[in-house]
Design an enzyme around this catalytic site. Structure first.
Site, PDB file in Angstrom:
ATOM      1  N   THR A   1      -2.176 -11.430  13.082  1.00 51.07           N
ATOM      2  CA  THR A   1      -3.038 -10.510  12.347  1.00 51.07           C
ATOM      3  C   THR A   1      -2.855 -10.667  10.841  1.00 51.07           C
ATOM      4  O   THR A   1      -1.733 -10.748  10.354  1.00 51.07           O
ATOM      5  CB  THR A   1      -2.694  -9.074  12.767  1.00 51.07           C
ATOM      6  OG1 THR A   1      -3.006  -8.943  14.153  1.00 51.07           O
ATOM      7  CG2 THR A   1      -3.478  -8.060  11.970  1.00 51.07           C
TER       8      THR A   1
ATOM      9  N   SER B   1      -7.847  -1.123   0.435  1.00 53.39           N
ATOM     10  CA  SER B   1      -8.860  -1.461   1.433  1.00 53.39           C
ATOM     11  C   SER B   1      -9.583  -0.245   2.016  1.00 53.39           C
ATOM     12  O   SER B   1     -10.197   0.513   1.289  1.00 53.39           O
ATOM     13  CB  SER B   1      -8.206  -2.310   2.517  1.00 53.39           C
ATOM     14  OG  SER B   1      -9.159  -2.876   3.342  1.00 53.39           O
ATOM     15  N   HIS B   2      -9.429  -0.041   3.317  1.00 49.24           N
ATOM     16  CA  HIS B   2     -10.149   1.042   3.997  1.00 49.24           C
ATOM     17  C   HIS B   2      -9.383   2.361   3.947  1.00 49.24           C
ATOM     18  O   HIS B   2      -9.840   3.357   4.481  1.00 49.24           O
ATOM     19  CB  HIS B   2     -10.368   0.645   5.449  1.00 49.24           C
ATOM     20  CG  HIS B   2      -9.080   0.328   6.122  1.00 49.24           C
ATOM     21  ND1 HIS B   2      -8.364  -0.806   5.822  1.00 49.24           N
ATOM     22  CD2 HIS B   2      -8.334   1.020   7.004  1.00 49.24           C
ATOM     23  CE1 HIS B   2      -7.243  -0.815   6.507  1.00 49.24           C
ATOM     24  NE2 HIS B   2      -7.189   0.281   7.232  1.00 49.24           N
TER      25      HIS B   2
ATOM     26  N   ASP C   1     -16.055  -1.709   4.073  1.00 45.37           N
ATOM     27  CA  ASP C   1     -14.926  -0.850   3.710  1.00 45.37           C
ATOM     28  C   ASP C   1     -14.756  -0.776   2.189  1.00 45.37           C
ATOM     29  O   ASP C   1     -15.571  -1.329   1.435  1.00 45.37           O
ATOM     30  CB  ASP C   1     -13.639  -1.313   4.401  1.00 45.37           C
ATOM     31  CG  ASP C   1     -13.103  -2.614   3.820  1.00 45.37           C
ATOM     32  OD1 ASP C   1     -13.909  -3.407   3.292  1.00 45.37           O
ATOM     33  OD2 ASP C   1     -11.883  -2.831   3.897  1.00 45.37           O
TER      34      ASP C   1
ATOM     35  N   SER D   1     -10.457  -6.024  13.813  1.00 44.40           N
ATOM     36  CA  SER D   1     -10.437  -4.896  12.888  1.00 44.40           C
ATOM     37  C   SER D   1     -11.609  -4.931  11.905  1.00 44.40           C
ATOM     38  O   SER D   1     -11.464  -4.559  10.748  1.00 44.40           O
ATOM     39  CB  SER D   1      -9.120  -4.905  12.133  1.00 44.40           C
ATOM     40  OG  SER D   1      -8.938  -6.173  11.513  1.00 44.40           O
TER      41      SER D   1
ATOM     42  N   ARG E   1       0.851  -1.194   0.000  1.00 43.25           N
ATOM     43  CA  ARG E   1       0.000   0.000   0.000  1.00 43.25           C
ATOM     44  C   ARG E   1       0.877   1.229   0.000  1.00 43.25           C
ATOM     45  O   ARG E   1       1.788   1.340   0.825  1.00 43.25           O
ATOM     46  CB  ARG E   1      -0.924   0.003   1.221  1.00 43.25           C
ATOM     47  CG  ARG E   1      -1.880  -1.158   1.125  1.00 43.25           C
ATOM     48  CD  ARG E   1      -2.923  -1.189   2.194  1.00 43.25           C
ATOM     49  NE  ARG E   1      -3.618  -2.476   2.084  1.00 43.25           N
ATOM     50  CZ  ARG E   1      -4.550  -2.887   2.902  1.00 43.25           C
ATOM     51  NH1 ARG E   1      -4.937  -2.133   3.900  1.00 43.25           N
ATOM     52  NH2 ARG E   1      -5.126  -4.057   2.719  1.00 43.25           N
TER      53      ARG E   1
ATOM     54  N   ASP F   1     -14.357  -6.172   2.233  1.00 44.18           N
ATOM     55  CA  ASP F   1     -14.078  -7.359   3.042  1.00 44.18           C
ATOM     56  C   ASP F   1     -14.307  -7.094   4.538  1.00 44.18           C
ATOM     57  O   ASP F   1     -14.354  -8.039   5.324  1.00 44.18           O
ATOM     58  CB  ASP F   1     -12.667  -7.920   2.772  1.00 44.18           C
ATOM     59  CG  ASP F   1     -11.559  -6.923   3.004  1.00 44.18           C
ATOM     60  OD1 ASP F   1     -11.848  -5.744   3.273  1.00 44.18           O
ATOM     61  OD2 ASP F   1     -10.373  -7.322   2.903  1.00 44.18           O
ATOM     62  N   ARG F   2     -14.460  -5.837   4.919  1.00 43.38           N
ATOM     63  CA  ARG F   2     -14.755  -5.549   6.334  1.00 43.38           C
ATOM     64  C   ARG F   2     -16.224  -5.230   6.534  1.00 43.38           C
ATOM     65  O   ARG F   2     -16.920  -4.862   5.583  1.00 43.38           O
ATOM     66  CB  ARG F   2     -13.962  -4.319   6.802  1.00 43.38           C
ATOM     67  CG  ARG F   2     -12.485  -4.512   6.789  1.00 43.38           C
ATOM     68  CD  ARG F   2     -11.809  -3.319   7.416  1.00 43.38           C
ATOM     69  NE  ARG F   2     -10.371  -3.525   7.419  1.00 43.38           N
ATOM     70  CZ  ARG F   2      -9.532  -2.906   8.234  1.00 43.38           C
ATOM     71  NH1 ARG F   2      -9.982  -2.003   9.093  1.00 43.38           N
ATOM     72  NH2 ARG F   2      -8.244  -3.157   8.190  1.00 43.38           N
TER      73      ARG F   2
ATOM     74  N   LYS G   1     -11.785 -12.355   4.220  1.00 42.78           N
ATOM     75  CA  LYS G   1     -12.903 -11.929   5.050  1.00 42.78           C
ATOM     76  C   LYS G   1     -13.957 -11.334   4.125  1.00 42.78           C
ATOM     77  O   LYS G   1     -13.641 -10.951   3.005  1.00 42.78           O
ATOM     78  CB  LYS G   1     -12.446 -10.946   6.115  1.00 42.78           C
ATOM     79  CG  LYS G   1     -11.685  -9.720   5.641  1.00 42.78           C
ATOM     80  CD  LYS G   1     -11.091  -9.010   6.848  1.00 42.78           C
ATOM     81  CE  LYS G   1     -10.422  -7.694   6.484  1.00 42.78           C
ATOM     82  NZ  LYS G   1      -9.055  -7.856   6.005  1.00 42.78           N
TER      83      LYS G   1
ATOM     84  N   ASP H   1     -12.931  -2.163  -0.121  1.00 40.25           N
ATOM     85  CA  ASP H   1     -12.915  -3.370  -0.953  1.00 40.25           C
ATOM     86  C   ASP H   1     -13.907  -4.421  -0.469  1.00 40.25           C
ATOM     87  O   ASP H   1     -13.882  -5.566  -0.919  1.00 40.25           O
ATOM     88  CB  ASP H   1     -11.497  -3.949  -1.051  1.00 40.25           C
ATOM     89  CG  ASP H   1     -10.941  -4.430   0.277  1.00 40.25           C
ATOM     90  OD1 ASP H   1     -11.334  -3.872   1.327  1.00 40.25           O
ATOM     91  OD2 ASP H   1     -10.113  -5.359   0.284  1.00 40.25           O
TER      92      ASP H   1
HETATM   93  C1  VG1 Z   1      -5.079  -4.224   9.491  1.00 37.87           C
HETATM   94  C2  VG1 Z   1      -5.859  -4.994  10.521  1.00 37.87           C
HETATM   95  C3  VG1 Z   1      -5.844  -6.476  10.188  1.00 37.87           C
HETATM   96  C4  VG1 Z   1      -6.371  -6.693   8.763  1.00 37.87           C
HETATM   97  C5  VG1 Z   1      -5.570  -5.854   7.792  1.00 37.87           C
HETATM   98  C6  VG1 Z   1      -6.082  -5.942   6.384  1.00 37.87           C
HETATM   99  O1  VG1 Z   1      -3.730  -4.630   9.526  1.00 37.87           O
HETATM  100  O2  VG1 Z   1      -5.360  -4.768  11.808  1.00 37.87           O
HETATM  101  O3  VG1 Z   1      -6.617  -7.155  11.130  1.00 37.87           O
HETATM  102  O4  VG1 Z   1      -6.275  -8.044   8.408  1.00 37.87           O
HETATM  103  O5  VG1 Z   1      -5.610  -4.489   8.197  1.00 37.87           O
HETATM  104  O6  VG1 Z   1      -7.441  -5.606   6.288  1.00 37.87           O
HETATM  105  P1  VG1 Z   1      -2.595  -3.808  10.299  1.00 37.87           P
HETATM  106  O7  VG1 Z   1      -1.336  -4.538  10.007  1.00 37.87           O
HETATM  107  O8  VG1 Z   1      -2.625  -2.406   9.778  1.00 37.87           O
HETATM  108  O9  VG1 Z   1      -2.974  -3.835  11.742  1.00 37.87           O
HETATM  109  V1  VG1 Z   1      -7.995  -4.746   4.968  1.00 37.87           V
HETATM  110  O10 VG1 Z   1      -9.672  -4.684   5.016  1.00 37.87           O
HETATM  111  O11 VG1 Z   1      -7.196  -3.346   5.190  1.00 37.87           O
HETATM  112  O12 VG1 Z   1      -7.442  -5.631   3.679  1.00 37.87           O
HETATM  113 CO    CO Z   2     -10.559  -4.231   3.257  1.00 39.22          CO
END
Ligand code: VG1
Ligand code: CO
Length: 555
Positions: free
Chosen positions: A362, A120-121, A295, A383, A23, A299-300, A394, A297
Site C-alpha cells: 500500500t 490528503s483526505h 479528495d 482506497s 500527518r 489525488d483520489r 495517483k 489534495d
Molecule cells: C491510505 C490508503 C493508501 C493510500 C494512502 C495515501 O493509507 O490505504 O492506499 O496510498 O492512504 O493516500 P493507509 O496507510 O492509511 O491505509 V492519500 O490520498 O491519503 O495521500
Molecule cells: Co490524497
C-alpha cells in the site's frame, strides 16, 4: 542583504513519514521548530544524495489551514540551505498530481524535488490535520530508503539553517529575488493549474470529451469537496470543456474543507451520493449520468454512475481494459499494477492482455520504480487511487478524464447512451466480478491494534501456505519491505488485516474482504461477503480486542 543563521534545535518525536508523509494534528505542528526541523531533515537527506545548493524545488499544498504559514517557514529554511529557486503555486495552491507534473516537466524537469503540504483526505482546520511530505526528482513520493533517512535525521537533529528574508507575497504571480549571504535566492509564484492542464491536454482527446459532455442526454455532477481539485476542475471542465459551473460543486478550496471530510467515498461524499440517487427509493429518477469527487489534495477519485457506485478496484480494471480510449496509451500498456489489498479485478485484465501484473504494498511510492523502469502503465489502489505513468502520483482529475474518455469511446457507434453501469456490468460479464468491502476501525488504541496483529500472526501459523505476512521485493532495485499486512487467502476469497500509516493520532485497523464470482454477478455485497465477514469477526476476535462494537467506516 539577508544572512543565514544556524539555529539550535532538539528532535521532535513522531516525525516519521508513514504511507504518505507525516500527518499530525495542527495543534502538534504548532510547537516551535516543527516545520523547520522536518524541512531541515528532508534537506539533510537530499544533500547526502544530490546537490541542493542552487537547485530548484517546488513548495505548495492543498490549501488547508496552516499551509501558508508553513510555506513562509519552508522558504526561509530553503534559503538558509542555499536552494537557488522555489516554485510556489499562487496562494500556495498546487494539487499533489500538479506538483508531480511540475517537478517532472516544468522547464524540462529541472526541479530537484518538492515539499507537499497536505494531509490528503483527512479533515483540515485549527483542530484538524496537517501534513507534509517530500517528493523526489521523478515527481513521486520519496521511497522508503529516503523516508527512513529523513526520520533518522528528525531524531538526531541539533540545528537548522534559516535565512532572515521577509515573508514573500504568494498571492500574485511573479518573481522575487533576494540576496542571501551574497547569493541569489528566487521565489517564483506560478499559476496553479497551467502545467497540469497542459499535461492533461497532451494525454486525452479533448474534442471527444467535449462532444460527450455537450450531449443533451449526458449530465455530469462533479464534487470537489472544497479541496484543491476545484481550480483544476473549473479550468478543465468549465473553461475548456464547457460544463456549466453549477455542475462543479464545492470548487473553491477552503482551509477547513467547509467542515467536511474531503474524502471521496460513499460515506463522506454524501451530497454527491445523494444527488446521484444512490440508495434512493425512486428508481430511474432524473439523476445525473456521471458523478465524480476528489479528495483534499486531488489525488483520489470516486466514480459514480446513475444510481451506481464503481468500486476503485473495478475502476482501474475497467480503465486498463479500455485503454484504447486514451491517446496516451496508443502504444499499448507496458504492465499494470495494484496495491496488495486492492481486488484482483485488474489481474484478469492483465492476463487477457498478456502483460505483466504487479502487486505492491500500500502506498503510491511503490509504483514509482516500476514506472521509471518502463514496466508499468496503469495502476490503482482500493482506497480510491488511480493513475498512470504520466506522473508519479495517483491522479484524481486524470481518473475522471480517463473515465469520460472510456464513456466517449463506448458511445462512438451506439444508438443509446452507454453509461457507467452498463460499462461496468459488461466488464463483469467478460472478466467476472470481484465483490469487495473494507472495514475501518479508526482511532483505536495503538496497543490494542498491535495486540490484534500479534494475535492474528500467531493464529496464522496454523495455516501455512494460506496465511502470511505480506512482504515485497521490489523487482527493480530488489529492496525488501516487510510487514505490509496479514493475508488470509483461499482460491475464492481473501481477507487482509492491515494497520494504516496515515492517521494523525492513535491507530487505524483496516480489514479488506474480497470474493471472486465468475457467474453470480448480481449479488449484493452483503450476500457475497456476509459469511466471510462473519468468519473473520470470529476468527480475529477484533471487536473484543479493540474494545469496539464494529467498524467506524465501511466502504
Ligand atoms: C491510505 C490508503 C493508501 C493510500 C494512502 C495515501 O493509507 O490505504 O492506499 O496510498 O492512504 O493516500 P493507509 O496507510 O492509511 O491505509 V492519500 O490520498 O491519503 O495521500
Ligand atoms: Co490524497
Amino acid at each position: 542583504m539577508s544572512t543565514i543563521q544556524a539555529v539550535h534545535t532538539t528532535p521532535i518525536q513522531g516525525q516519521k513519514p508513514g504511507t504518505s508523509g507525516v500527518r499530525k494534528k495542527v495543534t502538534e505542528v504548532l510547537q516551535p521548530h516543527y516545520i523547520e526541523n522536518f524541512t531541515q531533515s528532508c534537506f539533510n537527506t537530499v544533500k547526502e544524495r544530490e546537490v541542493l545548493e542552487g537547485s530548484t524545488i517546488v513548495v505548495s499544498g492543498d490549501g488547508r489551514y496552516y499551509n501558508k504559514t508553513a510555506i513562509q517557514t519552508i522558504l526561509k529554511v530553503a534559503a538558509g540551505n542555499r536552494v537557488g529557486r522555489v516554485w510556489v503555486g499562487q496562494n500556495g495552491i498546487l494539487s499533489t498530481p500538479a506538483v508531480s507534473v511540475i517537478i517532472r516537466e516544468r522547464e524540462g524537469g529541472i526541479a530537484l524535488g518538492g515539499l507537499i503540504l497536505t494531509a490528503s483526505h483527512n479533515p483540515g482546520g485549527p483542530n484538524a490535520d496537517f501534513g507534509i511530505k517530500y517528493n523526489i526528482g521523478n515527481g513521486g513520493p520519496a521511497p522508503e530508503d529516503w523516508t527512513n533517512r529523513i526520520y533518522e535525521h528528525t531524531i538526531s537533529i541539533s540545528e537548522y539553517s534559516i535565512a532572515d528574508i521577509p515573508d514573500v507575497d504568494i498571492s500574485s504571480l511573479g518573481r522575487t529575488e533576494f540576496q542571501v549571504d551574497g547569493r541569489p535566492f528566487v521565489v517564483e509564484v506560478i499559476d496553479s493549474t497551467e502545467d497540469y492542464v497542459a499535461k492533461m491536454q497532451s494525454i486525452f482527446n479533448f474534442d471527444d470529451l467535449r462532444a460527450l459532455v455537450s450531449r443533451p442526454d449526458f449530465k455530469i455532477h462533479y464534487d470537489c469537496l472544497s479541496g484543491v481539485s476545484g481550480p483544476y476542475a473549473r479550468h478543465i471542465f468549465h473553461r475548456i470543456l464547457g460544463v456549466p459551473l453549477e455542475q462543479i460543486k464545492n470548487s473553491e478550496p477552503l482551509e477547513d474543507f467547509g467542515g467536511g471530510h474531503p474524502d471521496p467515498n460513499l460515506v463522506y461524499a454524501h451530497d454527491l451520493v445523494h444527488a446521484m440517487g444512490i440508495g434512493a427509493e425512486v428508481q430511474h429518477g432524473d439523476y445525473p449520468d456521471f458523478g465524480a469527487a476528489n479528495d483534499g489534495d486531488a489525488d483520489r477519485n470516486m466514480i459514480l454512475g446513475k444510481q451506481f457506485f464503481v468500486t476503485p478496484s473495478d475502476s482501474v480494471a475497467v480503465l486498463a481494459a479500455n485503454s484504447a480510449a486514451i491517446p496516451y496509451f496508443a502504444g499499448g500498456l507496458k504492465g499494470v499494477a495494484r496495491s496488495m489489498p486492492t481486488s484482483t479485478a485488474i489481474d484478469f485484465v492483465g492476463q487477457k492482455l498478456g502483460i505483466q501484473v504487479y502487486e505492491v504494498p500500500t502506498g503510491w511510492k511503490f509504483f514509482g520504480n516500476l514506472m521509471d523502469a518502463g514496466r508499468l502503465s496503469i495502476c490503482g489502489e482500493e482506497s480510491f487511487g488511480t493513475g498512470s505513468d504520466h506522473i508519479r502520483e495517483k491522479d484524481g482529475v486524470w481518473a475522471v478524464l480517463a473515465w469520460l474518455s472510456v464513456i466517449a469511446y463506448k458511445n462512438k457507434n451506439s444508438d443509446h447512451l452507454v453509461g457507467v453501469e452498463e460499462i461496468v456490468r459488461s466488464h463483469w460479464q467478460e472478466y467476472g466480478r470481484n465483490y469487495y468491502m473494507r472495514y475501518d476501525y479508526e482511532n483505536v488504541d495503538s496497543n490494542a491494534a498491535n495486540q490484534l496483529m500479534e494475535t492474528l500472526k500467531n493464529k496464522f501459523s496454523e495455516f501455512q501456505g494460506q496465511a502470511d505476512s505480506y512482504e515485497y521485493t521490489d523487482p527493480v532495485d530488489h529492496s525488501v519491505t516487510k510487514n505490509q499486512g496479514l493475508r488470509f487467502i483461499t482460491p475464492e476469497w481473501r481477507v487482509i488485516y492491515r494497520l494504516s500509516g496515515t492517521g494523525s493520532s492513535g491507530a487505524t485497523v483496516r480489514v479488506y474482504y474480497e470474493k471472486y464470482e465468475k457467474v453470480n454477478l448480481d449479488l449484493s455485497t452483503d450476500q457475497a461477503l456476509g459469511s466471510i465477514i462473519d468468519w473473520s469477526l470470529k476468527f480475529s476476535d477484533i471487536n473484543a480486542i479493540l474494545s469496539v462494537t464494529g467498524p467506524t467506516v465501511i466502504t
